[in-house]
Design an enzyme around this catalytic site. Structure first.
Site, PDB file in Angstrom:
ATOM      1  N   HIS A 369       0.842  -1.201   0.000  1.00 49.14           N
ATOM      2  CA  HIS A 369       0.000   0.000   0.000  1.00 49.14           C
ATOM      3  C   HIS A 369       0.868   1.238   0.000  1.00 49.14           C
ATOM      4  O   HIS A 369       2.056   1.191   0.343  1.00 49.14           O
ATOM      5  CB  HIS A 369      -1.033  -0.027   1.123  1.00 49.14           C
ATOM      6  CG  HIS A 369      -0.553   0.236   2.519  1.00 49.14           C
ATOM      7  ND1 HIS A 369      -0.548   1.490   3.071  1.00 49.14           N
ATOM      8  CD2 HIS A 369      -0.114  -0.597   3.492  1.00 49.14           C
ATOM      9  CE1 HIS A 369      -0.142   1.405   4.340  1.00 49.14           C
ATOM     10  NE2 HIS A 369       0.134   0.162   4.615  1.00 49.14           N
ATOM     11  N   ASP A 380       6.026   2.551   7.470  1.00 44.66           N
ATOM     12  CA  ASP A 380       4.696   2.039   7.135  1.00 44.66           C
ATOM     13  C   ASP A 380       3.998   2.974   6.181  1.00 44.66           C
ATOM     14  O   ASP A 380       3.480   4.000   6.602  1.00 44.66           O
ATOM     15  CB  ASP A 380       3.887   1.879   8.421  1.00 44.66           C
ATOM     16  CG  ASP A 380       2.528   1.246   8.186  1.00 44.66           C
ATOM     17  OD1 ASP A 380       2.217   0.885   7.040  1.00 44.66           O
ATOM     18  OD2 ASP A 380       1.782   1.107   9.163  1.00 44.66           O
ATOM     19  N   GLU A 417      -5.344   1.662   2.370  1.00 45.96           N
ATOM     20  CA  GLU A 417      -5.172   0.449   3.173  1.00 45.96           C
ATOM     21  C   GLU A 417      -5.376   0.768   4.641  1.00 45.96           C
ATOM     22  O   GLU A 417      -5.954  -0.003   5.402  1.00 45.96           O
ATOM     23  CB  GLU A 417      -3.774  -0.131   2.946  1.00 45.96           C
ATOM     24  CG  GLU A 417      -3.537  -1.475   3.626  1.00 45.96           C
ATOM     25  CD  GLU A 417      -2.904  -1.382   5.001  1.00 45.96           C
ATOM     26  OE1 GLU A 417      -2.605  -2.439   5.572  1.00 45.96           O
ATOM     27  OE2 GLU A 417      -2.700  -0.267   5.527  1.00 45.96           O
ATOM     28  N   GLU A 418      -4.851   1.941   5.039  1.00 45.09           N
ATOM     29  CA  GLU A 418      -4.853   2.276   6.462  1.00 45.09           C
ATOM     30  C   GLU A 418      -6.254   2.345   7.055  1.00 45.09           C
ATOM     31  O   GLU A 418      -6.461   2.036   8.217  1.00 45.09           O
ATOM     32  CB  GLU A 418      -4.104   3.591   6.707  1.00 45.09           C
ATOM     33  CG  GLU A 418      -2.597   3.501   6.448  1.00 45.09           C
ATOM     34  CD  GLU A 418      -1.877   2.638   7.480  1.00 45.09           C
ATOM     35  OE1 GLU A 418      -2.540   2.089   8.380  1.00 45.09           O
ATOM     36  OE2 GLU A 418      -0.646   2.499   7.360  1.00 45.09           O
ATOM     37  N   ASP A 446       4.352  -4.794   3.174  1.00 45.40           N
ATOM     38  CA  ASP A 446       3.755  -3.590   3.760  1.00 45.40           C
ATOM     39  C   ASP A 446       4.903  -2.808   4.396  1.00 45.40           C
ATOM     40  O   ASP A 446       5.566  -2.026   3.706  1.00 45.40           O
ATOM     41  CB  ASP A 446       2.676  -4.035   4.754  1.00 45.40           C
ATOM     42  CG  ASP A 446       1.900  -2.894   5.396  1.00 45.40           C
ATOM     43  OD1 ASP A 446       2.459  -1.802   5.508  1.00 45.40           O
ATOM     44  OD2 ASP A 446       0.738  -3.104   5.805  1.00 45.40           O
ATOM     45  N   HIS A 535       2.732   4.547  13.103  1.00 48.27           N
ATOM     46  CA  HIS A 535       1.552   5.405  12.843  1.00 48.27           C
ATOM     47  C   HIS A 535       1.662   6.796  13.464  1.00 48.27           C
ATOM     48  O   HIS A 535       0.656   7.419  13.782  1.00 48.27           O
ATOM     49  CB  HIS A 535       0.263   4.726  13.308  1.00 48.27           C
ATOM     50  CG  HIS A 535      -0.202   3.654  12.370  1.00 48.27           C
ATOM     51  ND1 HIS A 535      -1.424   3.048  12.482  1.00 48.27           N
ATOM     52  CD2 HIS A 535       0.381   3.089  11.290  1.00 48.27           C
ATOM     53  CE1 HIS A 535      -1.568   2.145  11.513  1.00 48.27           C
ATOM     54  NE2 HIS A 535      -0.482   2.155  10.785  1.00 48.27           N
TER      55      HIS A 535
END
Ligand SMILES: *[C@@H]1O[C@H](CO)[C@@H](O)[C@H](O)[C@H]1NC(C)=O
Ligand SMILES: *[C@@H]1O[C@H](CO)[C@@H](O)[C@H](O)[C@H]1NC(C)=O
Ligand SMILES: *[C@@H]1O[C@H](CO)[C@@H](O)[C@H](O)[C@H]1NC(C)=O
Ligand SMILES: *[C@@H]1O[C@H](CO)[C@@H](O)[C@H](O)[C@H]1NC(C)=O
Ligand SMILES: *[C@@H]1O[C@H](CO)[C@@H](O)[C@H](O)[C@H]1NC(C)=O
Ligand SMILES: *[C@@H]1O[C@H](CO)[C@@H](O)[C@H](O)[C@H]1NC(C)=O
Ligand SMILES: *[C@@H]1O[C@H](CO)[C@@H](O)[C@H](O)[C@H]1NC(C)=O
Ligand SMILES: *[C@@H]1O[C@H](CO)[C@@H](O)[C@H](O)[C@H]1NC(C)=O
Ligand SMILES: *[C@@H]1O[C@H](CO)[C@@H](O)[C@H](O)[C@H]1NC(C)=O
Length: 718
Positions: A369, A380, A417-418, A446, A535
Site C-alpha cells: 500500500h 509504514d 489500506e490504512e 507492507d 503510525h
C-alpha cells in the site's frame, strides 16, 4: 497498516495461533500452534549459487536509488484520498520500467479529522488541557509541515463526552469482563485504554459494548524494553528511544468483521454504487489516540482509586509509566473529550502495473500500500513502496535481456489500506472472477523495514519455496556480520513461518482462496533495536536514515528476497508449491484445536474434520507424485494439469460461505481472530464456536470446515 515483531519464545494463549506479533507495541501474544517443521539448521552452503537471471535481478538492487524512492515518498501527503500525486509518480515510474501501468479509481467512504481536544477537570474545578498533538521537531523537517496530519482515529464517531473515566488495561473482552466481575461501574464512563494485543477498533468496540461513552487509547513505553527515556536513553530525534509525545493514529473500523469500504460490502465502490449502512462495522462512541506523556497525569489521577493492578490481576495490566495503573474511577475527576470528524465519499487511487506472461491463465500479484497517516510513513508502508519501485526496475533489467515472463505479473500500489484495506478489497471485489480463474499467489510487502529482524507469514504450501529463497540473499550487518537472510530469519523467528491473520492487503486475496505471503523486517526493543514510531508523524525519512536502516541495506535485501521469490513463482515450469506441507500444517492445527476443545471441557466430535484432513493428505501425496512424473516425462500437458491444481486448490477452502457473523471472511483454515483483529486463529469457525461457548456453531463448522478441506482435496485429485 501493520508492523511485525516476532518474539521467541512465544507465550501461549489458548486459541490464537499466529507465530508473529502483528503490532509493534505488543509483547504478550500468542501462539498455540508451533509450526510442525521449523527451519532450524544454520545454512551450510555459502555464498549462494545463483542462476544468471537471479544474478541480474539481485545485482540490480541499489541502496542509493532505494534511498531516493524513500525520500520521494517520505515527503508526500498520502493520506487516503489526498495522495493523487504519489499515485501518478508511481504509475510513471512503473511505466518507465516497462510495465503497462494505470490508475484505478474507486469512490470510497473515508473520514477526516476536524476538531479533536481533551481536557481533565479535578474536583476543585481546575481544568487542564491535554496536549494531543505531536510537536514539530526542528531536526526532522517533515514533522513541522503546515499540511501535517493531526492525530485522530479513522472512521471514529463524532461526539463529545464529559465523564469520569476508568482504566481498562488493553481493552480486551477479558479485561472488561474482569472489571465487570469486580463490580467496576463502566456505564457512562470514558474508557482509558492501553495500546497493544488487539486491533484498536476492537478496543473501541469492546468499550462501547460495556457501556462506555468514549475511549482514549494511549501508547505506553512498556513495549520498549530498555530503550526508554526512563532508562537514560535519549529520545528521537537525539537517540533511539520513543519520543514521549508520539501518538499512534489508526483506523477503528471493526476489521475482523469486515475490511474494505464499509458502504459497499461485497461489491466494488464504483461512483454510482449503492451505499449500505455502516453502523455495525464502525464505532458509535468517539475515540482519540494520545501519547505516553499526555496520559501520565490521567493515570496518576487514578492512583489509589478503584482496584489496584494486583487485585485486577490481568496480563500486561501495568505499563511502564510511574503510576499505579489503578482502575478508578476517581470521584469527581473527569475527562472532556471532543472528536469532530467529517465523513465523505471520495476518490482513491490504486496503481496497477502489469506485464503479460506467455501463459495467460496464470497470474502472480505483488502488492504494497502507498497511503499513510502522515507525510512520512517511511516505515509504514513506504519502505515497501520504495522496494517495489526498485523491483520494477530489476524486472526491467531482465526484460531488456529478452526475458518474457511465463506467468502474468501484476504490481499493485494500494490506496486507503490504512482505513481498512480499502483499495485492495475493492479491487479484489471488482476482479474476483478473473482472479479466481488465474491467480496463483499474492505476495505482500507492507512495512518492508522498521528494524533489522525479518519475518515471513505465508500459507503453508509456500513455506518450502519461501525457505529456499531465504538462503539466496545476503543479509547485511546483522549483529555486526553479513549472514544469509535465512540465518537472520531463523535467529528472529525460531525458523517458523507465521500464520496469516489480517492487518494488511493479503486479506482479501486469502479469503477468496488465493495462496498468499507477507514479508517484512521489524525491530525488537528487547534486543536493543531503535524504537520505531508506528503510525506517528515521527515515522519519517529522517528516522529511517538515522536509526531504522542507515544506508538502506535492509531495504535492498528485502527487495532481493521478494524479487527472487517472485521470479520462481513467475518462471518455474511447475509452480513451486508444497501441498504435503499444507497437510502437515493442517494436522498441527487440528492438534491445537483438540487442545482447545479439551481445555474448554466441552464435548465436540471432530472426527469428520480429522477424516477430511487425512483425505487431503493422501491427495497431496498423489499430486506430488503426479508432479514428479510430469517432470520426469517432460510432459507439458501433464505439467499444465499439475499447475492448475496448485493454482486452484485453495479455492476449496473458501467454498463454504462466510464465517459466523462475518460474511466476508470465508477461509475455513485461517482468519483474523474475532477479538484480536490482527492475529490469526486456525479453524476459525470451530475454534470461535468453542471459545465463545456456542457448540451449535462449533458443530456446524466442524462439518463446514471438513467440507471445505474435502473440496480442496477434490481439486487436486489425480
Ligand atoms: C486542583 O487539583 C489539582 C489536582 O490535584 C491540582 O493540581 C491543582 O493545583 C488544584 N488547583 C487549585 C486551584 O487548588
Ligand atoms: C462537540 O464540541 C465541539 C467544540 O465545542 C463542537 O464544535 C461540536 O459541534 C460538538 N460536537 C457534537 C457532536 O456535539
Ligand atoms: C533491561 O536492563 C536490565 C538491567 O540491565 C536487565 O536486567 C534486563 O534484562 C533488561 N531488559 C530487557 C528487556 O532488555
Ligand atoms: C492471578 O491470576 C492467575 C491466573 O489466572 C492465578 O493463577 C493467580 O492465582 C492469580 N493471583 C492472585 C493473587 O489472585
Ligand atoms: C468540553 O470541551 C469542549 C471543547 O473544548 C467545550 O466546548 C465544552 O464546553 C467542554 N465541556 C465541558 C462539559 O466542559
Ligand atoms: C494483456 O492481457 C490481457 C488479458 O489477456 C489483454 O486484455 C491485454 O490487452 C494484454 N495487454 C498487453 C499489453 O498485451
Ligand atoms: C558486508 O558487505 C558489505 C558489502 O556487501 C561490505 O561493505 C561490508 O564491509 C560487509 N560487512 C562485514 C562485517 O563483513
Ligand atoms: C521439456 O520440453 C520443452 C518443450 O516442450 C523443452 O523446451 C525443454 O527444454 C524440455 N526440458 C527438458 C528438461 O528436457
Ligand atoms: C449459537 O449461534 C446460533 C447461530 O448464530 C444462534 O442461533 C444461537 O442462538 C446461538 N446459541 C447460543 C447459546 O448463543
Amino acid at each position: 497498516m501493520h508492523s511485525h515483531l516476532r518474539i521467541v519464545p512465544l507465550l501461549s494463549l489458548a486459541t490464537v495461533t499466529s507465530a508473529c506479533v502483528k503490532e509493534f507495541d505488543q509483547l504478550n501474544v500468542n501462539q498455540a500452534h508451533a509450526q510442525t517443521n521449523p527451519l532450524l539448521a544454520r545454512q551450510a552452503e555459502w555464498p549462494p549459487v545463483l542462476t544468471d537471471k537471479e544474478t541480474t535481478l539481485v545485482n540490480s538492487f541499489d541502496s542509493n536509488s532505494i534511498d531516493d524512492w524513500a525520500e520521494y515518498y517520505g515527503h508526500q501527503v498520502k493520506l487516503a484520498g489526498l495522495g493523487h500525486e504519489a499515485a501518478v509518480w508511481t504509475r510513471d515510474k512503473w511505466a518507465e520500467y516497462g510495465f503497462k501501468a494505470e490508475l484505478n479509481e474507486y469512490h470510497v467512504y473515508l473520514s477526516y479529522p476536524r476538531h479533536q481536544s481533551l481536557s481533565i477537570t479535578f474536583p476543585n474545578g481546575t481544568t487542564n488541557e491535554i496536549n494531543i498533538q505531536e510537536p514539530a521537531l526542528p531536526e526532522d523537517e517533515v514533522t513541522g509541515r503546515p499540511d501535517s496530519v493531526p492525530t485522530f482515529h479513522g472512521y471514529s464517531a463524532s461526539g463529545n463526552a464529559s465523564a469520569e473515566y476508568v482504566y481498562v488495561g488493553r481493552g480486551t473482552q477479558a479485561d472488561f469482563n474482569r472489571l465487570e466481575s469486580l463490580g467496576v461501574d463502566l456505564n457512562g464512563k470514558i474508557a482509558l485504554i492501553k495500546y497493544g494485543s488487539i486491533f484498536r477498533g476492537l478496543k473501541v468496540k469492546n468499550a462501547q459494548n460495556y457501556g462506555c461513552i468514549a475511549a482514549v487509547i494511549f501508547t505506553d513505553p512498556d513495549a520498549d524494553g530498555n530503550v526508554t527515556v526512563a532508562n537514560g536513553v535519549a529520545a528521537y530525534p537525539n537517540g533511539p528511544a520513543r519520543h514521549p509525545d508520539s501518538v499512534q493514529k489508526g483506523s477503528v473500523l471493526f476489521l475482523s468483521t469486515y475490511p474494505g469500504d464499509p458502504t459497499t460490502p461485497g461489491y466494488p465502490s464504483t461512483k454510482d454504487a449503492p451505499r449500505a449502512d455502516i453502523s455495525h462495522v464502525t464505532p458509535k462512541i468517539p475515540s482519540i489516540p494520545i501519547s505516553y506523556a499526555a496520559v501520565l497525569p490521567l493515570l496518576q489521577s487514578l492512583d489509589g482509586h478503584g482496584f489496584t493492578s494486583e487485585q485486577i490481576n490481568r496480563t500486561a495490566w501495568k505499563g511502564a509509566l510511574p503510576a499505579q495503573y489503578s482502575s478508578g474511577p476517581a470521584p469527581g475527576v473527569k475527562l472532556n473529550l471532543s472528536n469532530l470528524m467529517r465523513g465523505k465519499i471520495t476518490p482513491v487511487h490504486n496503481v496497477i502495473g502489469y506485464i503479460n506472461g506467455t501463459n495467460p491463465d496464470e497470474t502472480l500479484i505483488i502488492g504494497n500500500h502507498r497511503d499513510t497517516w502522515m507525510i512520512g510513513g517511511t516505515g509504514d508502508p513506504n519502505s515497501g513502496s520504495a522496494v517495489l519501485t526498485e523491483l520494477a526496475k530489476a524486472f526491467s533489467k531482465l526484460t531488456q535481456k529478452g526475458w518474457k515472463p511465463r506467468r502474468n505479473i501484476v504490481f499493485a500500489s494500494w490506496d486507503a489500506e490504512e482505513y481498512g484495506l480499502v483499495g485492495s478489497t475493492e479491487w479484489v471485489e471488482e476482479h474476483v472472477n478473473w482472479l479466481t480463474e488465474t491467480a496463483v499467489a499474492y505476495l505482500n510487502i507492507d512495512v518492508a523495514v522498521s528494524g533489522p529482524r525479518p519475518y515471513v507469514d505465508a500459507t503453508p504450501e509456500l513455506h518450502t519455496v519461501a525457505g529456499e529463497t531465504l538462503k539466496k540473499v545476503v543479509y547485511p550487518n546483522f549483529g555486526g556480520y553479513n549472514i544469509s537472510l535465512f540465518d537472520a530469519f531463523t535467529d528472529t523467528t525460531g525458523g517458523e513461518f507465521g500464520v496469516l491473520g489480517s492487518g494488511s492487503d493479503f486479506t482479501s486475496f486469502l479469503h477468496r482462496g488465493i495462496s498468499a505471503l507477507d514479508v517484512g523486517a521489524g525491530g525488537n526493543p528487547a534486543k536493543g533495536d531503535a524504537i520505531w514510531h508506528y503510525h506517528s508523524n515521527y515515522d519519517t525519512y529522517h528516522w529511517m536514515k538515522e536509526f531504522g536502516d542507515p544506508g538502506f541495506k535492509v531495504h535492498a535485501a528485502m527487495g532481493q528476497y521478494l524479487g527472487l521469490l517472485a521470479l520462481r513463482l513467475i518462471d518455474d515450469e511447475v509452480l513451486p508449491f508444497d501441498l504435503p506441507n499444507y497437510a502437515t500444517e493442517l494436522k498441527g492445527y487440528y492438534k491445537t484445536l483438540r487442545e482447545l476443545v479439551d481445555s474448554a471441557g466441552v464435548e465436540l466430535d471432530t472426527r469428520e474434520l480429522q477424516a477430511a484432513i487425512d483425505t487431503f493428505e493422501r491427495r497431496a501425496g498423489e499430486v506430488k507424485a503426479l508432479e514428479t512424473l510430469a517432470k520426469a516425462r517432460n510432459d507439458t500437458g501433464l505439467i499444465k494439469v499439475v499447475n492448475y491444481k496448485y493454482r486452484d486448490f485453495q479455492r476449496g477452502f473458501v467454498s463454504q460461505g462466510g464465517l459466523p457473523g462475518r460474511e466476508f471472511y470465508r477461509h475455513v483454515v485461517t482468519a483474523p481472530g474475532l477479538d484480536t483483529g490482527y492475529a490469526a486463529i486456525t479453524f476459525p469457525g470451530v475454534s470461535e464456536g468453542v471459545q465463545y461457548g456456542n457448540l451449535t456453531i462449533a458443530r456446524d463448522w466442524v462439518s463446514k470446515t471438513a467440507k471445505g478441506i474435502l473440496r480442496a482435496a477434490d481439486i487436486i485429485k489425480t
